[in-house]
Design an enzyme around this catalytic site. Structure first.
Site: not given
Ligand code: GLN
Length: 304
Positions: A63, A66, A188, A240, A258
Site C-alpha cells: 500500500s 498508493k 492495482y 487505516y 502489508v
Molecule cells: N495489496 C494489498 C491489498 O490490496 C494492499 C493492502 C495493504 O498494504 N494494506 O489488500
C-alpha cells in the site's frame, strides 16, 4: 545531528524484538516472507544517507504504492480528484466495504483499498501504459532504474483478489469506476507488487520532504500546495484504523504497506523508511512503528 548514531542505537536495541507480529498471510506470496528481516534507511535533503540492517533488500511495497499513484493523479487532475474520493480517516480496516454503500460509492480517502482503486482507475484513464508510467515515475523519484514489479507477488495477489474485485464492482455500480474491472485489478495488483528497498523508498519520499520538488534532479513533482495536502492525508489516513495512534506515537506523516514497510518524513529535513514483515492487527509493521516512535523521540523532532 548524527543520524547514523541514532539509527544504530535504535536498531541494536530493537533487534531482539525481530519476529514480533504476524506476517500477512492473505496473499500467499507474502506469507513466505522471513519475519526476522529488519532494515532502516534515512535520506536527508542535504544529501546524507544513513542505513542499518536489511536496508538494501527489496521487498513488496504494497500500500505504500498508493502514495505514488495518488501523486501521479493529483498532479494531473488537481482538485477534481476530490469529487471521487474523500479525505477523512475511515476508522475501518484497509479493505473494508461497509462505508461504501451509505456514502454512495465515494471512498473515504485515497489510502484505503477502495480509494486506491478509484485512483488507479483514473491512472488507467490518463495513461496508455499505466504500469510503465508508474514505474517510470517511481524510478525518477528515487533515481533507480531497476525498480520492478515482482511478478510472483502480483500473480499471487491477483489470484486472491476477491475482496478488491468486490470493492471495484460495487463502486462501478455507483459510476465511480470507469474502466474494465479486470484491467483495474491487474494494474492495482501490479502496483502493490512493486519491489523496493528501504533506501529506494526513503529517497522516493524526499520530494515530499522538499515540498514537492525532487531534490535529486530538481523536478517539480507536485505544487507546494499539493505536497501539503498529500502530507496531510498521509498524517490522517496513512495507517487505516491506526492512523491516530501512529500520529500520536511518531508525529509524522507516513504510509504503511502489508509487506511490512513504512515510509515517513519530516518536511524540510528528511525521509525515513523502515521494514520488518511482522504486522499488528491493523496491518502495520510492529517493529517499524516502534522504530519511528523512538526515532522522533530520540532526535527530539517531528512535525510538531
Ligand atoms: N495489496 C494489498 C491489498 O490490496 C494492499 C493492502 C495493504 O498494504 N494494506 O489488500
Amino acid at each position: 545531528m548524527d543520524y547514523q548514531k541514532v539509527i544504530d542505537k535504535i536498531y541494536s536495541e530493537l533487534l531482539p524484538r525481530r519476529g514480533v507480529g504476524k506476517v500477512a498471510d492473505y496473499i500467499p506470496a507474502l506469507a513466505a516472507a522471513d519475519p526476522m528481516q529488519y532494515g532502516i534507511s534515512l535520506s536527508t535533503l542535504d544529501g546524507r544517507s544513513c542505513n542499518a540492517g536489511d536496508y538494501g533488500k527489496a521487498f513488496s511495497i504494497q500500500s505504500i504504492s498508493k502514495v505514488f499513484s495518488f501523486a501521479m493523479v493529483l498532479r494531473i487532475l488537481g482538485d477534481e480528484i476530490w469529487d471521487s474520493v474523500g479525505r477523512e480517516p475511515s476508522g475501518n480496516p484497509f479493505n473494508s466495504l461497509v462505508q461504501l454503500e451509505y456514502e454512495q460509492g465515494i471512498p473515504r480517502n485515497p489510502f484505503i483499498n477502495a480509494g486506491a482503486l478509484v485512483v488507479t482507475d483514473r491512472l488507467i484513464s490518463l495513461y496508455d501504459r499505466p504500469k510503465e508510467a508508474l514505474l517510470d515515475f517511481i524510478r525518477s523519484l528515487c533515481g533507480n532504474d531497476d525498480i520492478y514489479f515482482d511478478q510472483h507477488v502480483a500473480r499471487s495477489e491477483r489470484e486472491h483478489a476477491d475482496r478488491n474485485m468486490a470493492l471495484a464492482h460495487f463502486m462501478k455500480s455507483f459510476g465511480n469506476i470507469k474502466n474494465d474491472i479486470d484491467t483495474l485489478i491487474d494494474v492495482y495488483c501490479s502496483q502493490c507488487a512493486i519491489a523496493m528497498t528501504c533506501q529506494d523508498l526513503a529517497k522516493s519520499f524526499l520530494f515530499l520532504a522538499n515540498r514537492g520538488t525532487n531534490p535529486l534532479n530538481g523536478d517539480r513533482v507536485l505544487s507546494v500546495s499539493q505536497a501539503k495536502r498529500l502530507g496531510a492525508v498521509m498524517l490522517t489516513c496513512g495507517f487505516y484504523d491506526e492512523s491516530g495512534d501512529f500520529a500520536f506515537r511518531t508525529g509524522l506523516p507516513g504510509k504503511s504497506g502489508v509487506g511490512g514497510g513504512i515510509v515517513a518524513y519530516i518536511p524540510g529535513s528528511l525521509s525515513i523508511a523502515v521494514w520488518s514483515p511482522g504486522l499488528n492487527r491493523h496491518g502495520n509493521s510492529v517493529l517499524a512503528v516502534e522504530t519511528l516512535e523512538r526515532f522522533t523521540t530520540d532526535i527530539g523532532n517531528s512535525i510538531f
